[in-house]
Scaffold this motif. Structure first.
Motif, PDB file in Angstrom:
ATOM      1  N   ASP A   5       0.815  -1.215   0.000  1.00 46.14           N
ATOM      2  CA  ASP A   5       0.000   0.000   0.000  1.00 46.14           C
ATOM      3  C   ASP A   5       0.851   1.268   0.000  1.00 46.14           C
ATOM      4  O   ASP A   5       0.314   2.368  -0.136  1.00 46.14           O
ATOM      5  CB  ASP A   5      -0.920   0.032   1.229  1.00 46.14           C
ATOM      6  N   LEU A   6       2.166   1.133   0.174  1.00 45.61           N
ATOM      7  CA  LEU A   6       3.047   2.300   0.158  1.00 45.61           C
ATOM      8  C   LEU A   6       3.243   2.775  -1.278  1.00 45.61           C
ATOM      9  O   LEU A   6       3.401   1.970  -2.191  1.00 45.61           O
ATOM     10  CB  LEU A   6       4.409   1.959   0.767  1.00 45.61           C
ATOM     11  N   TYR A   7       3.239   4.091  -1.446  1.00 45.99           N
ATOM     12  CA  TYR A   7       3.420   4.697  -2.763  1.00 45.99           C
ATOM     13  C   TYR A   7       4.729   5.465  -2.821  1.00 45.99           C
ATOM     14  O   TYR A   7       5.256   5.905  -1.796  1.00 45.99           O
ATOM     15  CB  TYR A   7       2.270   5.662  -3.080  1.00 45.99           C
ATOM     16  N   ASN A   8       5.211   5.639  -4.035  1.00 47.95           N
ATOM     17  CA  ASN A   8       6.389   6.447  -4.276  1.00 47.95           C
ATOM     18  C   ASN A   8       6.143   7.848  -3.701  1.00 47.95           C
ATOM     19  O   ASN A   8       5.127   8.472  -3.991  1.00 47.95           O
ATOM     20  CB  ASN A   8       6.644   6.521  -5.783  1.00 47.95           C
ATOM     21  N   GLY A   9       7.057   8.332  -2.873  1.00 43.10           N
ATOM     22  CA  GLY A   9       6.919   9.657  -2.280  1.00 43.10           C
ATOM     23  C   GLY A   9       6.240   9.687  -0.928  1.00 43.10           C
ATOM     24  O   GLY A   9       6.203  10.741  -0.291  1.00 43.10           O
ATOM     25  N   ASP A  10       5.704   8.553  -0.463  1.00 45.01           N
ATOM     26  CA  ASP A  10       5.132   8.520   0.883  1.00 45.01           C
ATOM     27  C   ASP A  10       6.221   8.818   1.909  1.00 45.01           C
ATOM     28  O   ASP A  10       7.394   8.506   1.704  1.00 45.01           O
ATOM     29  CB  ASP A  10       4.537   7.148   1.205  1.00 45.01           C
ATOM     30  N   LYS A  24      10.209   4.151  -4.901  1.00 45.47           N
ATOM     31  CA  LYS A  24       9.979   2.874  -5.581  1.00 45.47           C
ATOM     32  C   LYS A  24      10.795   2.824  -6.862  1.00 45.47           C
ATOM     33  O   LYS A  24      10.892   3.803  -7.590  1.00 45.47           O
ATOM     34  CB  LYS A  24       8.492   2.714  -5.904  1.00 45.47           C
ATOM     35  N   ASN A  25      11.378   1.669  -7.108  1.00 53.51           N
ATOM     36  CA  ASN A  25      12.151   1.422  -8.318  1.00 53.51           C
ATOM     37  C   ASN A  25      13.271   2.458  -8.492  1.00 53.51           C
ATOM     38  O   ASN A  25      13.516   2.959  -9.577  1.00 53.51           O
ATOM     39  CB  ASN A  25      11.246   1.370  -9.542  1.00 53.51           C
ATOM     40  N   VAL A  35      13.300   1.602  -1.882  1.00 50.76           N
ATOM     41  CA  VAL A  35      14.134   1.960  -0.731  1.00 50.76           C
ATOM     42  C   VAL A  35      13.468   3.048   0.108  1.00 50.76           C
ATOM     43  O   VAL A  35      12.582   3.762  -0.355  1.00 50.76           O
ATOM     44  CB  VAL A  35      15.537   2.451  -1.157  1.00 50.76           C
ATOM     45  N   LEU A  36      13.926   3.146   1.337  1.00 48.98           N
ATOM     46  CA  LEU A  36      13.586   4.245   2.228  1.00 48.98           C
ATOM     47  C   LEU A  36      14.835   5.098   2.359  1.00 48.98           C
ATOM     48  O   LEU A  36      15.930   4.576   2.587  1.00 48.98           O
ATOM     49  CB  LEU A  36      13.186   3.726   3.614  1.00 48.98           C
ATOM     50  N   ILE A  37      14.689   6.432   2.225  1.00 48.46           N
ATOM     51  CA  ILE A  37      15.811   7.352   2.360  1.00 48.46           C
ATOM     52  C   ILE A  37      15.500   8.306   3.509  1.00 48.46           C
ATOM     53  O   ILE A  37      14.452   8.951   3.525  1.00 48.46           O
ATOM     54  CB  ILE A  37      16.049   8.169   1.068  1.00 48.46           C
ATOM     55  N   SER A  71       0.536   9.560   3.255  1.00 50.26           N
ATOM     56  CA  SER A  71       0.365   9.277   1.841  1.00 50.26           C
ATOM     57  C   SER A  71      -0.643  10.261   1.266  1.00 50.26           C
ATOM     58  O   SER A  71      -1.829  10.178   1.560  1.00 50.26           O
ATOM     59  CB  SER A  71      -0.133   7.841   1.655  1.00 50.26           C
ATOM     60  N   CYS A  72      -0.164  11.207   0.489  1.00 54.54           N
ATOM     61  CA  CYS A  72      -1.025  12.196  -0.134  1.00 54.54           C
ATOM     62  C   CYS A  72      -1.091  11.936  -1.634  1.00 54.54           C
ATOM     63  O   CYS A  72      -0.185  11.328  -2.204  1.00 54.54           O
ATOM     64  CB  CYS A  72      -0.506  13.612   0.114  1.00 54.54           C
ATOM     65  N   GLU A  73      -2.139  12.432  -2.272  1.00 54.28           N
ATOM     66  CA  GLU A  73      -2.276  12.210  -3.712  1.00 54.28           C
ATOM     67  C   GLU A  73      -1.223  12.968  -4.510  1.00 54.28           C
ATOM     68  O   GLU A  73      -0.962  12.652  -5.653  1.00 54.28           O
ATOM     69  CB  GLU A  73      -3.668  12.583  -4.185  1.00 54.28           C
ATOM     70  N   TYR A  74      -0.567  13.928  -3.895  1.00 57.02           N
ATOM     71  CA  TYR A  74       0.487  14.693  -4.546  1.00 57.02           C
ATOM     72  C   TYR A  74       1.697  14.708  -3.617  1.00 57.02           C
ATOM     73  O   TYR A  74       1.603  15.138  -2.471  1.00 57.02           O
ATOM     74  CB  TYR A  74       0.000  16.117  -4.842  1.00 57.02           C
TER      75      TYR A  74
END
Length: 101
Positions: A5-10, A24-25, A35-37, A71-74
């Motif tokens: 359920d995690l998205y890129n930028g969360d 992601k990727n 990865v997590l940064i 987790s926001c849409e933007y």
């Protein structure tokens, strides 16, 4: 919440209070991985180090468990809330309910 359920930028927060951004990727040492940064440290952790319930593997290093997610849409909203600090309302869209350590 599950790992899928995690998205890129969360933005995620670990039990130790550190915040990380989900990428992601991402190009991670010449391979592409999720990865997590760290937002403050720049440290990284492959997301495959977590089980589907967002606990670090193996369980026992509980300070590294993911306990909150924004987790926001933007993705810019995540940055405003957690990096720039312009928005302090509704910082988290998910918080772990248990207190498992």
């Amino acid at each position: 919440m599950k790992k899928q359920d995690l998205y890129n930028g969360d933005i995620v927060q670990l039990r130790d209070g550190e915040k990380y951004i989900v990428l992601k990727n991402a190009n991670f040492f010449n391979t592409f991985d999720d990865v997590l940064i760290g937002l403050e440290t720049g440290l990284n952790c492959p997301l495959n180090e977590y089980d589907d319930d967002l606990y670090i593997k193996p369980r026992g290093l509980s300070t590294l468990d993911i306990v909150k997610v924004c987790s926001c849409e933007y993705v810019g909203y995540n940055i405003q809330k957690h990096i720039i600090g312009n928005d302090t309302e509704d910082l988290w869209t998910w918080e772990r309910e248990d207190d498992e350590a």
